[in-house]
Design an enzyme around this catalytic site. Structure first.
Site, short mmCIF file in Angstrom:
data_model
loop_
_atom_site.label_atom_id
_atom_site.label_comp_id
_atom_site.label_asym_id
_atom_site.label_seq_id
_atom_site.Cartn_x
_atom_site.Cartn_y
_atom_site.Cartn_z
N LYS A 1 3.12 1.04 3.20
CA LYS A 1 2.81 -0.07 4.10
C LYS A 1 2.99 -1.34 3.32
CE LYS A 1 -0.71 2.12 6.94
NZ LYS A 1 -2.15 2.26 7.06
N ARG B 1 -2.61 -2.19 -3.37
CA ARG B 1 -3.78 -1.34 -3.22
C ARG B 1 -3.65 -0.16 -4.20
NH1 ARG B 1 -5.00 3.28 1.09
NH2 ARG B 1 -7.14 3.67 0.44
N GLU C 1 -8.44 -4.94 5.31
CA GLU C 1 -8.28 -4.71 3.87
C GLU C 1 -7.13 -5.52 3.30
OE1 GLU C 1 -8.67 -0.54 5.25
OE2 GLU C 1 -9.12 -0.15 3.15
N ARG D 1 -10.17 15.93 7.03
CA ARG D 1 -10.92 16.33 5.82
C ARG D 1 -12.29 16.87 6.20
NH1 ARG D 1 -10.06 10.73 3.20
NH2 ARG D 1 -7.82 10.74 2.91
N ASN E 1 0.87 -1.17 0.00
CA ASN E 1 0.00 0.00 0.00
C ASN E 1 0.90 1.22 0.00
OD1 ASN E 1 -1.76 2.07 0.50
ND2 ASN E 1 -2.67 1.16 2.33
N ARG F 1 -9.30 9.52 20.21
CA ARG F 1 -8.92 9.20 21.59
C ARG F 1 -8.67 10.49 22.39
NH1 ARG F 1 -4.93 4.77 19.26
NH2 ARG F 1 -4.96 6.41 17.72
N HIS G 1 -12.61 3.36 -0.24
CA HIS G 1 -12.67 2.38 0.86
C HIS G 1 -13.42 1.11 0.44
CE1 HIS G 1 -12.45 5.70 4.19
NE2 HIS G 1 -11.26 5.20 3.95
N GLY H 1 -12.42 5.74 10.22
CA GLY H 1 -11.01 5.66 10.60
C GLY H 1 -10.44 7.06 10.46
P1 ADP Z 1 -6.80 4.54 8.80
O1 ADP Z 1 -8.06 5.14 8.24
O2 ADP Z 1 -5.58 5.37 8.58
O3 ADP Z 1 -6.64 3.06 8.49
P2 ADP Z 1 -7.69 3.69 11.40
O4 ADP Z 1 -8.84 2.94 10.83
O5 ADP Z 1 -6.65 2.95 12.16
O6 ADP Z 1 -6.99 4.63 10.38
O7 ADP Z 1 -8.34 4.79 12.37
C1 ADP Z 1 -7.52 5.69 13.05
C2 ADP Z 1 -8.38 6.49 14.02
O8 ADP Z 1 -9.12 5.62 14.87
C3 ADP Z 1 -7.53 7.32 14.95
O9 ADP Z 1 -7.29 8.59 14.44
C4 ADP Z 1 -8.39 7.42 16.17
O10 ADP Z 1 -9.19 8.57 16.04
C5 ADP Z 1 -9.29 6.23 16.13
N1 ADP Z 1 -8.95 5.26 17.18
C6 ADP Z 1 -8.03 4.27 17.14
N2 ADP Z 1 -8.01 3.59 18.31
C7 ADP Z 1 -8.94 4.15 19.11
C8 ADP Z 1 -9.40 3.92 20.44
N3 ADP Z 1 -8.90 2.93 21.19
N4 ADP Z 1 -10.38 4.71 20.90
C9 ADP Z 1 -10.90 5.70 20.16
N5 ADP Z 1 -10.52 5.98 18.90
C10 ADP Z 1 -9.55 5.22 18.38
#
Ligand code: ADP
Length: 404
Positions: free
Chosen positions: A18, A88, A389, A242, A11, A286, A177, A211
Site C-alpha cells: 500500500k 510502516r 494510520e 486469526r 506499507n 458485512r 496496531h 478490523g
Molecule cells: P484492516 O485491518 O485490513 O485495515 P479494516 O480496518 O478496513 O481492515 O477492516 C476490515 C473489516 O471491517 C472487514 O473485513 C469487514 O469485516 C469490516 N467492515 C468494513 N466495512 C463494514 C461495514 N460497512 N459494515 C460492517 N463491517 C464492515
C-alpha cells in the site's frame, strides 16, 4: 508543522503493497496505490488519483521490483512536493520506542528483528530498500506498530515462561496496531477535552481496533499500559482469520493427529481460523451480519464468539487502568458495524456502558457529535473514532524530517 507538500507513506506487506501520498496537515491523499499478489507473476497495482483508478501491471514481479516500478511511475506524475517517505514497520522489538529516521544501521536492526516477525519485517525492509533506491534524496522514516506499547510495565509484557525464552529469544508481549491506538487515543483525548473539559493526562481509555486484525489497548494518560496482541499479531481477540487466544497445547494435539509441522498449524491459526473458521462462511463482518440476520447458525456463532472475546478483553484491560473513562471503537468493524457495537455494549453494561441506540445507529451516516454511542451519564462512555494510520505516519515523518 510548517512544510507544505506530501509524504509518501509505504506499507509493504508479505503479498501486498500500500502506498499513499498524504498531506500531513489536512490528511488529504493526492494518490493511493494498492498492489496485490506482489511477488507472483500476476501482480497488479491499482492506482487512485483525483482522475480515478487505473490498474497497472508492474514490470517486475518481485516485491522490490514492483515497488520500485510504482515509485518510478509516481515520479512521472504532476504531484505536490515530496517531504519525505514514511514506512510502516511491524516489529520494532524492545529496540525502538518511537519513530526513527532510517540509516543503514536502523535498516540492519529492522532486518535483525525479522526473527520476531518473519512474515512482516522482511517485507517491510524490502519496501525500505526499494524506496531508498528510487528516492535517495528524501529522508526515510520508520514508524513501528510496536513502539507505542513500549511503555507497558514489565508485569504486563512478561509471559510466565522459562527465563531463557525471554532473555535469549525475546519471547515477551510487544503488541501491535500501535500507530492506530496512538492516533485514536490522541483524537479521543482531544474530543473529550473539547466536549467535557477532561484532562488528557488523567484519561483511562480502552481502544478497540476492530478490523481484519483486531486488538484492544489500555491507554492511561496517553500511554499504552497493556494490550491484547503479544509476541505476534496472533494473540488476543478473535479476528477475521486469526484465532486469537488459545491453549498452546492445541498445537501439540493437532500435530499428533494430523502429522502437520508446527509452522503449518500456526499458518492455519493465522489464515484459516477466526470468524472464517467459526462461521464456515466468511471473514467479513458485512457478510456474517447479513447471514446471521437470515438465521445462519455459523454466522451467529462467529459473531457471538467475536463479541464475547472482545468484551472479556475490554473488561480485563480496565484492571490495567484501575477504571474506565471511555471505550473507543475504531477499525473497519468498530467504525461501521453498528450491530457488533450494539452486541459489545450489551455485554459491557455492568461497567456502566449503556447504548444510545439512536446515536449508535446514526454513527457512520451523519456522525453523532463526538462519536458518542452511549447515553450521557456519570459513568464511562463509548465512542467511535475513525483511525488514520497513514496520517500519523506522515506526521511522524515530517516531524523527524523538520528536526534535521
Ligand atoms: P484492516 O485491518 O485490513 O485495515 P479494516 O480496518 O478496513 O481492515 O477492516 C476490515 C473489516 O471491517 C472487514 O473485513 C469487514 O469485516 C469490516 N467492515 C468494513 N466495512 C463494514 C461495514 N460497512 N459494515 C460492517 N463491517 C464492515
Amino acid at each position: 508543522m510548517s512544510s507544505s507538500g506530501s509524504v509518501v507513506v509505504v506499507n509493504c506487506g508479505s503479498s501486498s503493497v500500500k502506498l499513499a501520498l498524504v498531506d500531513p496537515v489536512t490528511g488529504q491523499r493526492a494518490l493511493s496505490c494498492l498492489g496485490e499478489r506482489i511477488g507472483s507473476p500476476d501482480a497488479v497495482v491499482h492506482m487512485t488519483t483525483a482522475e480515478g483508478t487505473r490498474t497497472i501491471t508492474p514490470a517486475a514481479s518481485t516485491h522490490r521490483g514492483a515497488l520500485a516500478h510504482v515509485l518510478q511511475r509516481l515520479l512521472d506524475l504532476d504531484l505536490p512536493p515530496l517531504l519525505g517517505v514514511g514506512h510502516r514497520v511491524v516489529q520494532g522489538g524492545a529496540v525502538f520506542h518511537g519513530s526513527v529516521r532510517i540509516d543503514d544501521r536502523v535498516l540492519g536492526q529492522i532486518h535483525d528483528l525479522s526473527a520476531l516477525a518473519p512474515l512482516h519485517n522482511p517485507a517491510n525492509a524490502s519496501g525500505i530498500e526499494a524506496a531508498r533506491a528510487v528516492l535517495p534524496d528524501l529522508e526515510h522514516v520508520a514508524v513501528f506498530d510496536t513502539a507505542f506499547h513500549q511503555t507497558m510495565p514489565e508485569t504486563n509484557y512478561r509471559y510466565a515462561v522459562p527465563a531463557r525464552w525471554y532473555e535469549e529469544f525475546g519471547v515477551r508481549r510487544y503488541g501491535m496496531h500501535g500507530t492506530s491506538h496512538r492516533f485514536v487515543s490522541q483524537r479521543a483525548a482531544e474530543i473529550l477535552r473539547a466536549a467535557d473539559g477532561r484532562d488528557p493526562r488523567e484519561l483511562k481509555l480502552v481502544v478497540a481496533h476492530l478490523g481484519n486484525g483486531c486488538s484492544a489497548t489500555a491507554v492511561l494518560g496517553g500511554r499504552s499500559v497493556d494490550t491484547t496482541m503479544g509476541l505476534t499479531p496472533l494473540e488476543g481477540l478473535v479476528m477475521g482469520t486469526r484465532s486469537g487466544d488459545l491453549d498452546p497445547a492445541v498445537v501439540e494435539l493437532v500435530a499428533d493427529r494430523t502429522g502437520e509441522p508446527v509452522t503449518e498449524i500456526v499458518r492455519q491459526l493465522n489464515s484459516s481460523s477466526g470468524l472464517l473458521a467459526l462461521s464456515g462462511l466468511s471473514n467479513d463482518v458485512r457478510t456474517l451480519s447479513a447471514k446471521a440476520a437470515e438465521g445462519h447458525a455459523g454466522a451467529r456463532l462467529a459473531l457471538d464468539v467475536f463479541v464475547h472475546r472482545a468484551a472479556k478483553h475490554v473488561a480485563a484491560l480496565t484492571v490495567s487502568l484501575g477504571g474506565l473513562d471511555a471505550l473507543v471503537l475504531t477499525g473497519g468493524i468498530g467504525e461501521n458495524a453498528k450491530n457488533v457495537r450494539s452486541m459489545l455494549l450489551a455485554r459491557l453494561r455492568h461497567l456502566g456502558l449503556v447504548e444510545d441506540p439512536a446515536a449508535n445507529d446514526e454513527h457512520g451516516r451523519s456522525s453523532t457529535p463526538a462519536g458518542r454511542i452511549t447515553v450521557p451519564g456519570s459513568g464511562p462512555l463509548a465512542m467511535v473514532v475513525p483511525t488514520d494510520e497513514e496520517l500519523l505516519i506522515a506526521r511522524d515523518t515530517v516531524a523527524l524530517v523538520e528536526r534535521t
